[in-house]
Design an enzyme around this catalytic site. Structure first.
Site, PDB file in Angstrom:
ATOM      1  N   CYS A  71       0.680  -1.105   0.041  1.00 53.89           N
ATOM      2  CA  CYS A  71      -0.080  -0.061   0.013  1.00 53.89           C
ATOM      3  C   CYS A  71       0.778   1.291  -0.112  1.00 53.89           C
ATOM      4  O   CYS A  71       1.974   1.013   0.647  1.00 53.89           O
ATOM      5  CB  CYS A  71      -0.804  -0.158   1.122  1.00 53.89           C
ATOM      6  SG  CYS A  71      -1.614   1.374   1.457  1.00 53.89           S
ATOM      7  N   CYS A 125      12.787  -3.934 -29.767  1.00 53.12           N
ATOM      8  CA  CYS A 125      12.170  -5.500 -29.412  1.00 53.12           C
ATOM      9  C   CYS A 125      11.686  -5.576 -27.872  1.00 53.12           C
ATOM     10  O   CYS A 125      12.482  -5.055 -27.051  1.00 53.12           O
ATOM     11  CB  CYS A 125      13.491  -6.315 -29.429  1.00 53.12           C
ATOM     12  SG  CYS A 125      13.096  -8.159 -29.386  1.00 53.12           S
ATOM     13  N   CYS A 180      16.928 -14.490 -29.550  1.00 52.15           N
ATOM     14  CA  CYS A 180      15.437 -14.019 -29.416  1.00 52.15           C
ATOM     15  C   CYS A 180      14.736 -14.333 -30.391  1.00 52.15           C
ATOM     16  O   CYS A 180      15.154 -14.521 -31.589  1.00 52.15           O
ATOM     17  CB  CYS A 180      15.298 -12.609 -28.929  1.00 52.15           C
ATOM     18  SG  CYS A 180      13.939 -11.653 -28.986  1.00 52.15           S
ATOM     19  N   CYS A 190      53.198  24.998 -20.481  1.00 55.22           N
ATOM     20  CA  CYS A 190      54.390  26.149 -20.104  1.00 55.22           C
ATOM     21  C   CYS A 190      54.507  26.296 -18.716  1.00 55.22           C
ATOM     22  O   CYS A 190      53.429  26.552 -18.045  1.00 55.22           O
ATOM     23  CB  CYS A 190      54.116  27.241 -21.046  1.00 55.22           C
ATOM     24  SG  CYS A 190      54.858  28.842 -20.360  1.00 55.22           S
ATOM     25  N   CYS A 214      64.389  18.624 -30.432  1.00 55.55           N
ATOM     26  CA  CYS A 214      65.119  19.810 -29.611  1.00 55.55           C
ATOM     27  C   CYS A 214      64.334  19.999 -28.078  1.00 55.55           C
ATOM     28  O   CYS A 214      63.177  20.045 -28.275  1.00 55.55           O
ATOM     29  CB  CYS A 214      64.993  21.049 -30.441  1.00 55.55           C
ATOM     30  SG  CYS A 214      65.866  22.425 -29.441  1.00 55.55           S
ATOM     31  N   CYS A 242      63.084  24.354 -20.895  1.00 53.37           N
ATOM     32  CA  CYS A 242      63.637  22.968 -21.326  1.00 53.37           C
ATOM     33  C   CYS A 242      62.457  22.024 -21.185  1.00 53.37           C
ATOM     34  O   CYS A 242      61.698  21.613 -20.013  1.00 53.37           O
ATOM     35  CB  CYS A 242      64.663  22.700 -20.414  1.00 53.37           C
ATOM     36  SG  CYS A 242      65.360  20.903 -20.399  1.00 53.37           S
ATOM     37  N   HIS A 260      70.728  26.592 -19.350  1.00 55.88           N
ATOM     38  CA  HIS A 260      71.173  25.218 -20.171  1.00 55.88           C
ATOM     39  C   HIS A 260      72.292  25.459 -21.044  1.00 55.88           C
ATOM     40  O   HIS A 260      73.130  24.465 -21.200  1.00 55.88           O
ATOM     41  CB  HIS A 260      69.776  24.611 -20.614  1.00 55.88           C
ATOM     42  CG  HIS A 260      68.950  23.984 -19.949  1.00 55.88           C
ATOM     43  ND1 HIS A 260      68.110  24.571 -19.156  1.00 55.88           N
ATOM     44  CD2 HIS A 260      68.622  22.592 -20.120  1.00 55.88           C
ATOM     45  CE1 HIS A 260      67.346  23.817 -18.477  1.00 55.88           C
ATOM     46  NE2 HIS A 260      67.398  22.679 -19.144  1.00 55.88           N
TER      47      HIS A 260
HETATM   48 ZN   LIG Z   1      66.503  20.748 -18.691  1.00 59.18          ZN
HETATM   49 ZN   LIG Z   2      14.608  -9.343 -29.526  1.00 59.50          ZN
HETATM   50 ZN   LIG Z   3      53.793  30.523 -21.740  1.00 65.18          ZN
HETATM   51 ZN   LIG Z   4      -3.315   0.918   3.580  1.00 63.47          ZN
END
Ligand SMILES: [Zn+2]
Ligand SMILES: [Zn+2]
Ligand SMILES: [Zn+2]
Ligand SMILES: [Zn+2]
Ligand SMILES: [Zn+2]
Length: 331
Positions: free
Chosen positions: A4, A54, A70, A117, A130, A145, A155
């Site tokens: 219910c 289906c 099926c 960066c 590089c 680098c 570097h």
């Molecule tokens: Zn480096």
């Molecule tokens: Zn089916």
């Molecule tokens: Zn930048």
């Molecule tokens: Zn009830």
């Protein structure tokens, strides 16, 4: 039987009573639909057909990874509801599908091939050998680098060496990059082949239509209706083989290399080659000159494909029985 709906009332109402209580026929329909639904969903030996539009459910004798057909003709796996996916098992297929859906793979590629960066955080792709990077952001143009992400300026001088500076850190970063690049290439190898068959299978209807045209054409070259039925069979075999091949890549992706995995890959390669040949034959133009020989060739080829498919599947099943297969669980 439903409970219910009134707050805190635990009385259960049986279905005939519910049906007499409901007046609106629309609600009656809905209720009946609901009963069927919960019947199928609570029954472990029944499953809704996953084919679009289906509304049938299929029954199985036992709950496991097995093909069920099926009434609508769709063949699917009772264990997981996917298209029937022999030779890969439900568990690995589920993992594979999740992996393919996950776009974290794309971010892996980005991680392996780009960096940010260090100043303005614009994404930068390396396109040469590089390590001297110049930020593409016109407002930034900072020079850094690629390896250590430190500023480029020092570097050039002899006292600064980016490999010696924080040696462990930069080595770790490089190793991690190598590893992710290799893992990605491996994944893409399997993914591309899997998707290739997936897309070919989606063209199935187009192929069936073109083969129907071809069958009519051949009947104009003095062949009877019965005599051209081999084309229908050839398409059926082609699609079956493609479906099997597609799932072999999901299987192979998780496989650890051993003697049996090598045999498996040989079988896979054999089936690939013969399926491509069969596919090529089916695209050929048919003239009255080549009709008879084409029929012979197509028949030979599809029988060979069927045979190769059986060899592959038998070997995988034998491996399941005899524990040939070792998996890489961490992919
Ligand atoms: Zn480096
Ligand atoms: Zn089916
Ligand atoms: Zn930048
Ligand atoms: Zn009830
Ligand atoms: Zn399954």
């Amino acid at each position: 039987t439903i409970s219910c709906a009134a707050h805190k009332c635990n009385v259960l109402v049986n279905d005939p009573t519910v049906m007499t209580l409901i007046v609106d026929p629309k609600v009656k329909m809905k209720y009946q639909h609901l009963i069927t639904n919960s019947f199928v969903e609570c029954n472990r030996l029944m499953r809704w057909c996953p084919a679009p539009n289906c509304s049938y459910a299929a029954k199985a004798q036992y709950f496991d990874c097995q093909p069920v057909k099926c009434i609508c003709g769709h063949v699917f796996c009772f264990g997981c509801g996917e298209l029937w996916h022999d030779p890969v098992r439900c568990k690995w297929l589920k993992k594979w599908i999740k992996k393919c859906d996950d776009d974290s793979e794309t971010s892996n590629w980005i991680a392996a091939n780009t960096k940010e960066c260090p100043k303005c955080h614009v994404t930068i792709e390396k396109n040469g050998g590089c390590n001297h990077m110049i930020c593409k952001n016109q407002a930034c143009r900072s020079e850094f680098c690629w390896v250590c992400l430190g500023p480029w300026e020092p570097h050039g001088s002899s006292w600064y060496n980016c490999n010696r500076f924080n040696e462990d850190d930069s080595k770790k970063a490089r190793d991690a990059q190598e590893k992710s690049r290799h893992a990605l290439q491996r994944y893409l190898h399997y993914y591309n082949r899997y998707m290739n068959h997936h897309q070919s299978l989606r063209m199935e209807q187009k192929l069936t239509a073109s083969i129907r045209d071809k069958m009519e054409e051949m009947q104009q070259h003095n062949m009877s209706w019965i005599e051209v039925q081999f084309l229908r069979k050839a398409v059926e075999v082609l699609c079956q083989c493609r479906q099997t091949l597609m799932y072999t890549y999901a299987f192979a992706f998780y496989l650890r290399k051993n003697n049996h995995s090598i045999i498996f890959e040989d079988n896979q390669a054999d089936l690939e080659i013969s399926v491509e040949k069969l596919s090529g034959y089916l695209e050929r133009d048919i003239t009255s000159d080549n009709a008879a020989i084409t029929k012979q060739e197509v028949q030979d080829k599809y029988r060979y494909c069927e045979q190769r498919r059986k060899v592959l599947l038998d070997h995988v099943h034998e491996g399941y029985d005899k524990d040939y297969w070792e998996y890489q669980d961490d992919l």
